[in-house]
Scaffold this motif. Structure first.
Motif, PDB file in Angstrom:
ATOM      1  N   THR A 191      29.787  43.768  34.255  1.00 51.55           N
ATOM      2  CA  THR A 191      30.418  44.563  35.307  1.00 51.55           C
ATOM      3  C   THR A 191      29.369  45.135  36.244  1.00 51.55           C
ATOM      4  OG1 THR A 191      31.964  45.185  33.596  1.00 51.55           O
ATOM      5  CG2 THR A 191      32.163  46.324  35.680  1.00 51.55           C
ATOM      6  N   THR A 264      42.693  42.299  31.508  1.00 50.88           N
ATOM      7  CA  THR A 264      41.496  43.137  31.525  1.00 50.88           C
ATOM      8  C   THR A 264      40.239  42.287  31.635  1.00 50.88           C
ATOM      9  OG1 THR A 264      42.703  44.537  30.022  1.00 50.88           O
ATOM     10  CG2 THR A 264      40.386  45.030  30.319  1.00 50.88           C
ATOM     11  N   ILE A 268      37.379  42.266  34.497  1.00 50.94           N
ATOM     12  CA  ILE A 268      35.974  42.578  34.211  1.00 50.94           C
ATOM     13  C   ILE A 268      35.071  41.432  34.641  1.00 50.94           C
ATOM     14  CG2 ILE A 268      34.334  42.871  32.318  1.00 50.94           C
ATOM     15  CD1 ILE A 268      36.391  44.613  30.969  1.00 50.94           C
ATOM     16  N   GLY A 273      35.474  44.849  37.247  1.00 49.99           N
ATOM     17  CA  GLY A 273      35.855  45.870  36.276  1.00 49.99           C
ATOM     18  C   GLY A 273      36.241  47.188  36.920  1.00 49.99           C
ATOM     19  N   TRP A 274      35.479  48.232  36.571  1.00 47.61           N
ATOM     20  CA  TRP A 274      35.808  49.564  37.075  1.00 47.61           C
ATOM     21  C   TRP A 274      35.273  49.792  38.488  1.00 47.61           C
ATOM     22  CZ3 TRP A 274      32.199  48.971  33.002  1.00 47.61           C
ATOM     23  CH2 TRP A 274      30.869  49.150  33.379  1.00 47.61           C
ATOM     24  N   LEU A 298      39.967  49.938  37.375  1.00 48.73           N
ATOM     25  CA  LEU A 298      40.198  48.934  36.336  1.00 48.73           C
ATOM     26  C   LEU A 298      41.687  48.855  36.016  1.00 48.73           C
ATOM     27  CD1 LEU A 298      38.963  46.932  34.354  1.00 48.73           C
ATOM     28  CD2 LEU A 298      38.747  48.772  32.720  1.00 48.73           C
TER      29      LEU A 298
END
Lengths: 359, 200
Positions: A191, A264, A268, A273-274, A298
């Motif tokens: 990430t 998820t 990622i 990702g985030w 995310l």
């Protein structure tokens, strides 16, 4: 109140470090697992609403406001139903099969980084761990199909097993491209390698691998249009035809947990990702919350991919089985191998976005 | 201490699972016991901080090889009585293989353990040591030729397996899927425009 907290803190400080670690990790695992299970409950509601609206219906709207209580009503219904074990079945394997399906789906969350500073186990071989666990999930299906001692269940299990093994290879090859680009097997590092805004995500340099990975993910979870495992028009419900009550609920839970897991992983590996979509967009102002990387980005990405799963289900007719096999072996695997070669040449010549990280 | 407890627990489980493989009457149960044995040995490797090998063992053997094994065992209608009848015929060969394994184990544990210092159980690795990186570095530098030869042998085995099992039967009707996928509506449906009939 503060006195109370200080008192609790002083008690906590006297606990030996080993036990502190144990308590912290156990509560982290519980928090993540409970969140996943609750999310699964609402994902079933989400699916029924999405497909309902796509088909010009309303979907569940009776239980609670907007039908939000529906998942809990379903769970309660399944919990109080009788679990019927077929007479000529293998009783032990019949009962243990749903557990073998749910355990890997939940255990894979151990290495998933939910934000920059939260991951239960920050291990170096995280990507391999996820691959290993998703490949173990097939045992639940195969054992269920065999232990039921019904030809429909066995057919469903065989279909599912062959399909999962086939698409796992394409998935693994797609991930080889990701780890070449990121230069790491650690999901957090993958990430972080995509930091720096929308244009740095692996989505663009690895576009073919993203498509292969996501479609293989749909096939791995046995979702439409690859749901020949269930094939209700041919083999009634496939491997879980004889399961009822809680045993069936656990298979259901595993399927949706796997959907969320694949979403998820896609976020990622290919969507940063985030990381924030607006990272580096100056017009939003310096400290604007939209520019900050956070768990909510995310979550938004996961929700989008879960939506795509349901969108596919509402849109496409079911694949024919030989076409599924052809797509996996003869289309996806060559694409991924070709793209890995392209990536290798590019990083060797120091072209492209990953020229710095790779040799 | 805690590590030792874990080690003996998982080693005992591994032993029990391995016994289950050879003692269970049902071939499917035997295959599942083998899966359990693989898991236990993966855990032992994890305890030795060889996480890469542990995960790859689960990924390759449990995730792929044993699935195909189970497939075959479930699909074939194995005649259990006949399989068990061959015990006396296969016993000498089995004992020979077992003896060889024992000799190798003794050689590794007893003779080399006395010369090397590594008899004191698993040594903890220094901080920041990554088993994955270390293995990669050694595989692609020191043992790169052996690694490539192994890859070529595997490729050869794969090609050989496919050539041996693939047979072209004459007169077989096969669908050309590429053609089917590429088909357009106008290849299959002809829309005929007709004048509306005059009212009589």
């Amino acid at each position: 109140m503060t006195g109370m907290i200080e008192y609790l803190n002083s008690i906590w400080a006297t606990v030996p470090a080993d036990y502190q670690y144990l308590v912290i990790v156990t509560s982290q695992i519980l928090a993540v697992a409970m969140t996943v299970i609750l999310t699964v409950a609402f994902t079933t509601y989400f699916e029924r609403k999405v497909i309902g609206y796509m088909q010009g219906r309303l979907g569940p709207n009776r239980v609670g406001p907007f039908g939000l209580g529906q998942p809990f009503a379903d769970v309660l219904k399944l919990l109080i139903k009788e679990v019927i074990v077929p007479a000529k079945s293998n009783r032990f394997l019949f009962i243990i099969a749903p557990l073998l399906a749910i355990t890997p789906a939940l255990a894979a969350w151990a290495v998933i980084p939910l934000s920059d500073n939260f991951v239960i186990a920050d291990i170096d071989a995280g990507l391999l761990y996820v691959l290993a666990l998703t490949s173990v999930g097939v045992y639940g299906v195969i054992i269920a199909g065999w232990a039921t001692n019904s030809k429909y269940a066995l057919l469903g299990a065989m279909r599912s097993g062959a399909q999962i093994v086939a698409y796992e290879i394409a998935m693994g090859f797609a991930l080889v491209g990701v780890l070449m680009a990121a230069g790491s097997l650690n999901l957090g590092d993958i990430t972080r390698a995509q930091a720096g805004g929308f244009s740095h995500w692996f989505l663009f340099p690895l576009l073919p691998l993203f498509l292969v990975f996501f479609v293989s993910g749909v096939a791995e979870t046995n979702r439409a249009p690859f749901d020949v495992t269930e094939g209700e028009s041919e083999i009634v419900a496939g491997f879980h035809v004889e399961y009822s009550g809680v045993a069936f609920a656990i298979f259901f839970l595993a399927e949706y947990a796997n959907i969320i897991l694949i979403s998820t992983l896609t976020s990622i590996f290919f969507f940063g990702g985030w990381a924030s979509f607006f990272e580096g967009w100056t017009f939003l102002g310096e400290g604007h919350f939209l520019r900050q990387p956070s768990f909510f980005w995310l979550a938004a990405k996961i929700s989008f991919f879960v939506f795509v799963f349901f969108w596919l289900r509402a849109t496409f007719p079911r694949y024919r089985y030989d076409q599924i096999m052809r797509l996996g072996w003869k289309v996806f695997i060559p694409i991924t191998i070709a793209w890995i070669a392209v990536e290798g040449v590019m990083s060797w010549l120091h072209w492209g976005p990953w020229s710095g990280s790779a040799g | 201490m805690f590590q030792a407890v874990l080690f003996y627990f998982f080693a005992a489980a591994l032993f029990a699972a391995a016994l289950g493989v050879i003692l269970s009457r049902n071939p499917v149960h035997a295959a599942l016991f083998l899966v359990l044995a693989f898991f236990q040995s993966a855990v032992l490797w994890l305890l030795a901080e060889a996480e890469f090998l542990a995960i790859v063992l689960v990924l390759v053997y449990v995730g792929a090889v044993m699935v195909l094994f189970l497939f075959v065992v479930m699909m074939l209608d194995v005649d259990v009585e006949r399989v068990r009848g061959g015990l006396t015929r296969y016993a000498p060969f089995g004992l020979l293989v077992a003896a060889l394994m024992v000799i190798e184990l003794v050689q590794v544990i007893w003779f080399r353990g006395r010369t090397d210092a590594g008899l004191g159980g698993f040594q903890p690795t220094p901080d920041g040591y990554s088993n994955t990186k270390a293995l990669g570095a050694i595989l692609y530098t020191e043992h790169v030729y052996a690694f490539e030869i192994a890859a070529v042998i595997l490729l050869l085995a794969m090609v050989a397996a496919i050539t041996l099992t693939m047979r072209k039967r004459p007169g077989l009707k096969v669908q050309n899927i590429a053609e089917q996928v590429a088909v357009k509506a106008k290849d299959r449906v002809r829309i005929v425009k007709m004048e509306t009939e005059k009212r009589q």
